[in-house]
Design an enzyme around this catalytic site. Structure first.
Site, PDB file in Angstrom:
ATOM      1  N   GLY A 163      -5.300 -20.130  18.689  1.00  0.00           N
ATOM      2  CA  GLY A 163      -5.246 -20.249  17.056  1.00  0.00           C
ATOM      3  C   GLY A 163      -5.823 -21.487  16.614  1.00  0.00           C
ATOM      4  O   GLY A 163      -6.632 -22.174  17.406  1.00  0.00           O
TER       5      GLY A 163
ATOM      6  N   HIS B  80      15.922   2.948  -2.787  1.00  0.00           N
ATOM      7  CA  HIS B  80      15.672   1.941  -1.851  1.00  0.00           C
ATOM      8  C   HIS B  80      14.596   0.933  -2.425  1.00  0.00           C
ATOM      9  O   HIS B  80      13.949   1.222  -3.457  1.00  0.00           O
ATOM     10  CB  HIS B  80      15.071   2.283  -0.396  1.00  0.00           C
ATOM     11  CG  HIS B  80      13.671   2.976  -0.524  1.00  0.00           C
ATOM     12  ND1 HIS B  80      13.495   4.386  -0.709  1.00  0.00           N
ATOM     13  CD2 HIS B  80      12.395   2.386  -0.780  1.00  0.00           C
ATOM     14  CE1 HIS B  80      12.160   4.359  -1.001  1.00  0.00           C
ATOM     15  NE2 HIS B  80      11.557   3.346  -0.952  1.00  0.00           N
TER      16      HIS B  80
ATOM     17  N   ASP C 288      -1.345 -14.590  12.748  1.00  0.00           N
ATOM     18  CA  ASP C 288      -1.322 -15.107  11.375  1.00  0.00           C
ATOM     19  C   ASP C 288      -2.616 -14.833  10.575  1.00  0.00           C
ATOM     20  O   ASP C 288      -2.577 -14.618   9.450  1.00  0.00           O
ATOM     21  CB  ASP C 288      -1.286 -16.790  11.443  1.00  0.00           C
ATOM     22  CG  ASP C 288       0.125 -17.134  11.997  1.00  0.00           C
ATOM     23  OD1 ASP C 288       0.723 -16.313  12.366  1.00  0.00           O
ATOM     24  OD2 ASP C 288       0.324 -18.329  12.325  1.00  0.00           O
TER      25      ASP C 288
ATOM     26  N   SER D 189      -5.306 -24.775  18.620  1.00  0.00           N
ATOM     27  CA  SER D 189      -5.960 -24.603  19.856  1.00  0.00           C
ATOM     28  C   SER D 189      -7.175 -24.840  19.690  1.00  0.00           C
ATOM     29  O   SER D 189      -7.987 -25.544  20.497  1.00  0.00           O
ATOM     30  CB  SER D 189      -5.649 -23.271  20.434  1.00  0.00           C
ATOM     31  OG  SER D 189      -4.158 -23.221  20.679  1.00  0.00           O
TER      32      SER D 189
ATOM     33  N   GLU E  78       7.251 -16.180   5.930  1.00  0.00           N
ATOM     34  CA  GLU E  78       8.048 -17.226   6.496  1.00  0.00           C
ATOM     35  C   GLU E  78       7.676 -18.568   5.725  1.00  0.00           C
ATOM     36  O   GLU E  78       8.474 -19.397   5.748  1.00  0.00           O
ATOM     37  CB  GLU E  78       8.103 -17.331   7.963  1.00  0.00           C
ATOM     38  CG  GLU E  78       6.606 -17.799   8.712  1.00  0.00           C
ATOM     39  CD  GLU E  78       6.674 -18.220  10.078  1.00  0.00           C
ATOM     40  OE1 GLU E  78       7.745 -18.924  10.357  1.00  0.00           O
ATOM     41  OE2 GLU E  78       5.686 -18.024  10.559  1.00  0.00           O
TER      42      GLU E  78
ATOM     43  N   GLY F 202       3.685 -15.816  10.006  1.00  0.00           N
ATOM     44  CA  GLY F 202       2.460 -16.178   9.532  1.00  0.00           C
ATOM     45  C   GLY F 202       2.107 -17.529   9.246  1.00  0.00           C
ATOM     46  O   GLY F 202       1.274 -17.910   8.470  1.00  0.00           O
ATOM     47  N   ARG F 203       3.276 -18.408   9.545  1.00  0.00           N
ATOM     48  CA  ARG F 203       3.314 -19.682   9.653  1.00  0.00           C
ATOM     49  C   ARG F 203       3.039 -20.127   7.965  1.00  0.00           C
ATOM     50  O   ARG F 203       3.879 -19.437   6.957  1.00  0.00           O
ATOM     51  CB  ARG F 203       2.176 -20.481  10.178  1.00  0.00           C
ATOM     52  CG  ARG F 203       2.483 -22.016  10.281  1.00  0.00           C
ATOM     53  CD  ARG F 203       1.798 -22.394  11.354  1.00  0.00           C
ATOM     54  NE  ARG F 203       1.584 -21.941  12.812  1.00  0.00           N
ATOM     55  CZ  ARG F 203       1.853 -22.943  13.979  1.00  0.00           C
ATOM     56  NH1 ARG F 203       1.625 -24.195  13.815  1.00  0.00           N
ATOM     57  NH2 ARG F 203       1.871 -22.215  14.987  1.00  0.00           N
TER      58      ARG F 203
HETATM   59  P1  ADP Z   1      -2.042 -22.422  17.285  1.00  0.00           P
HETATM   60  O1  ADP Z   1      -3.221 -22.618  18.044  1.00  0.00           O
HETATM   61  O2  ADP Z   1      -1.441 -21.102  17.545  1.00  0.00           O
HETATM   62  O3  ADP Z   1      -2.361 -22.781  16.142  1.00  0.00           O
HETATM   63  P2  ADP Z   1      -0.870 -25.098  17.462  1.00  0.00           P
HETATM   64  O4  ADP Z   1      -1.332 -25.422  16.170  1.00  0.00           O
HETATM   65  O5  ADP Z   1       0.823 -25.234  17.811  1.00  0.00           O
HETATM   66  O6  ADP Z   1      -0.953 -23.339  17.866  1.00  0.00           O
HETATM   67  O7  ADP Z   1      -1.765 -25.680  18.398  1.00  0.00           O
HETATM   68  C1  ADP Z   1      -1.714 -25.423  19.934  1.00  0.00           C
HETATM   69  C2  ADP Z   1      -1.954 -26.744  20.649  1.00  0.00           C
HETATM   70  O8  ADP Z   1      -3.256 -27.043  20.444  1.00  0.00           O
HETATM   71  C3  ADP Z   1      -1.207 -28.063  20.257  1.00  0.00           C
HETATM   72  O9  ADP Z   1       0.154 -27.860  21.080  1.00  0.00           O
HETATM   73  C4  ADP Z   1      -2.048 -29.028  20.919  1.00  0.00           C
HETATM   74  O10 ADP Z   1      -1.974 -29.006  22.356  1.00  0.00           O
HETATM   75  C5  ADP Z   1      -3.524 -28.588  20.630  1.00  0.00           C
HETATM   76  N1  ADP Z   1      -3.968 -29.096  19.451  1.00  0.00           N
HETATM   77  C6  ADP Z   1      -3.616 -28.888  18.078  1.00  0.00           C
HETATM   78  N2  ADP Z   1      -4.171 -29.618  17.341  1.00  0.00           N
HETATM   79  C7  ADP Z   1      -4.919 -30.608  17.919  1.00  0.00           C
HETATM   80  C8  ADP Z   1      -6.072 -31.609  17.491  1.00  0.00           C
HETATM   81  N3  ADP Z   1      -6.078 -32.024  16.247  1.00  0.00           N
HETATM   82  N4  ADP Z   1      -6.535 -32.143  18.535  1.00  0.00           N
HETATM   83  C9  ADP Z   1      -6.173 -31.806  19.702  1.00  0.00           C
HETATM   84  N5  ADP Z   1      -5.496 -30.835  20.121  1.00  0.00           N
HETATM   85  C10 ADP Z   1      -4.632 -30.176  19.268  1.00  0.00           C
HETATM   86  O1  F6P Z   2       1.026 -19.074  14.961  1.00  0.00           O
HETATM   87  C1  F6P Z   2       1.977 -18.010  15.284  1.00  0.00           C
HETATM   88  C2  F6P Z   2       3.409 -18.123  15.068  1.00  0.00           C
HETATM   89  O2  F6P Z   2       3.987 -16.917  15.436  1.00  0.00           O
HETATM   90  C3  F6P Z   2       3.512 -18.238  13.632  1.00  0.00           C
HETATM   91  O3  F6P Z   2       3.531 -17.034  12.721  1.00  0.00           O
HETATM   92  C4  F6P Z   2       4.936 -19.011  13.771  1.00  0.00           C
HETATM   93  O4  F6P Z   2       5.047 -19.634  12.314  1.00  0.00           O
HETATM   94  C5  F6P Z   2       4.927 -19.957  14.875  1.00  0.00           C
HETATM   95  O5  F6P Z   2       3.772 -19.121  15.600  1.00  0.00           O
HETATM   96  C6  F6P Z   2       6.203 -19.801  15.661  1.00  0.00           C
HETATM   97  O6  F6P Z   2       6.156 -20.448  16.688  1.00  0.00           O
HETATM   98  P1  F6P Z   2       7.039 -20.643  17.895  1.00  0.00           P
HETATM   99  O7  F6P Z   2       6.719 -19.565  19.002  1.00  0.00           O
HETATM  100  O8  F6P Z   2       7.020 -22.016  18.462  1.00  0.00           O
HETATM  101  O9  F6P Z   2       8.332 -20.476  17.356  1.00  0.00           O
END
Ligand code: ADP
Ligand code: F6P
Length: 321
Positions: free
Chosen positions: A102, A215, A127, A105, A222, A170-171
């Site tokens: 995402g 209904h 999301d 990441s 969320e 959906g964060r």
């Molecule tokens: P997603 O990729 O689903 O949006 P997260 O936002 O939790 O999930 O990010 C996943 C991981 O990516 C984080 O736990 C971290 O290790 C890394 N990450 C997120 N933001 C940054 C950043 N600004 N710089 C470096 N690594 C990041």
């Molecule tokens: O980014 C995917 C997602 O499922 C979001 O929709 C939600 O807010 C979050 O991850 C939930 O994260 P966790 O698995 O850490 O509860």
């Protein structure tokens, strides 16, 4: 390039396995060694990096989750953590990385690119908030999972003349909510973007009751300003005609076998990511634009957030009558 690695990161999304399989088999087809980094940036820092063979990605195309597992890791957000990650890659002779995940990441992927590591990102998150791509791996499956639940809830809602509040993931993005509202026939959709108040929701549901509906469904994202329990309590106290029930779909939305659409999306994106990496591209994300795939700079994709097409909010409102 002789050896690159692949990881899945952030929240898991159905189709991640299909993407890993495509990356591994495509890399091997090019005569390159492919390594798997387990548990994302956490595993990178721990040096949990090992070769993947074609057999190891057998039988995973249809499986939800990710065989490489995923994790969240704060250390990698720091300069020191990123330098450590770079060292781990060097220790294993890894010359490039494909990050499937995402927006967070992909920010991590961009950080690796800035440190001189050749990197390609593949968007995967239910999301649908990743800028630059029409859709991401997992969105279609999650939406279908939500619709299946909404259809079931309507059966029981109709039988009891009830209104259901259905909270979806959906964060901070209301995409899943608004699409579930349109395609699941909801009376009300509440997202972080549309600013609907609890009083307006109560009025819409009461109106549906007065018009003789048996209904009503309110889909709540969320990331909306209030949560499911708060809304359900508020509606119960307003005596709008319907009895109120609340269902929070939670992580059920993240699991399950990927749809045909997500399998194809993941397969195409995985193969294309390998082509880009081996052609010498770096700092790019694979984006689906229309029916085509195109590379877009990670810098741009991670600096912005995908917005929902305004037309969808209109559709949800018009069709809720
Ligand atoms: P997603 O990729 O689903 O949006 P997260 O936002 O939790 O999930 O990010 C996943 C991981 O990516 C984080 O736990 C971290 O290790 C890394 N990450 C997120 N933001 C940054 C950043 N600004 N710089 C470096 N690594 C990041
Ligand atoms: O980014 C995917 C997602 O499922 C979001 O929709 C939600 O807010 C979050 O991850 C939930 O994260 P966790 O698995 O850490 O509860």
């Amino acid at each position: 390039m002789n050896r690159f690695a692949v990881m899945t990161s952030g929240g898991d999304a159905p189709g991640m396995n299909a993407a890993v399989r495509a990356v591994v088999r495509s890399g091997l087809d090019h005569g390159v060694e492919v390594y798997g980094i387990r548990q994302a940036y956490h595993g990178l820092l721990a040096g949990d990096i090992a070769p993947l063979s074609s057999r190891e990605v057998s039988g995973i195309l249809q499986r939800g989750g990710t065989i490489l597992q995923t994790a969240r890791n704060d250390e990698f957000k720091t300069d020191q953590g990123q330098r450590k990650g770079r060292r781990r890659l060097n220790e294993h002779g890894i010359e490039g990385v494909i990050v499937i995940g995402g927006d967070g990441s992909l920010r991590g992927a961009h950080a690796l690119h800035r440190m001189g590591v050749p990197v390609i990102g593949v968007p995967a998150s239910i999301d649908n908030d990743i800028w630059g791509t029409d859709t991401s791996i997992g969105v279609d499956t999650a939406l279908n999972t939500i619709l299946d639940a909404v259809d079931r809830l309507r059966d029981t809602a109709t039988s009891h003349s009830r209104a259901f509040v259905v909270e979806v993931m959906g964060r901070d993005c209301g995409y899943l909510a608004v699409m579930a509202g349109i395609l699941g026939g909801a009376e009300v959709v509440v997202t972080p973007e549309n600013g609907v108040t609890m009083n307006e929701i109560a009025a819409s549901l009461e109106d549906a009751y007065i018009r003789g509906k048996s209904h009503a469904i309110a889909i709540l994202a969320e990331g909306a300003p209030f949560q499911g329990p708060e809304l359900a309590n508020f509606l119960q106290q307003k005596h709008i005609g319907f009895e109120i029930r609340l269902t929070i779909l939670g992580h059920t939305q993240r699991g399950g076998s990927p749809t045909a659409f997500d399998r194809l999306l993941a397969t195409r994106m995985g193969v294309y990511a390998v082509e880009l990496l081996l052609d010498g591209h770096t700092g790019m994300m694979v984006a689906r634009v229309g029916r085509e795939q195109t590379p877009l700079p990670l810098a741009e994709c991670t600096a912005k957030t995908r917005q929902i097409t305004p037309e969808y909010f209109d559709l949800a409102r018009i069709l809720s009558r």
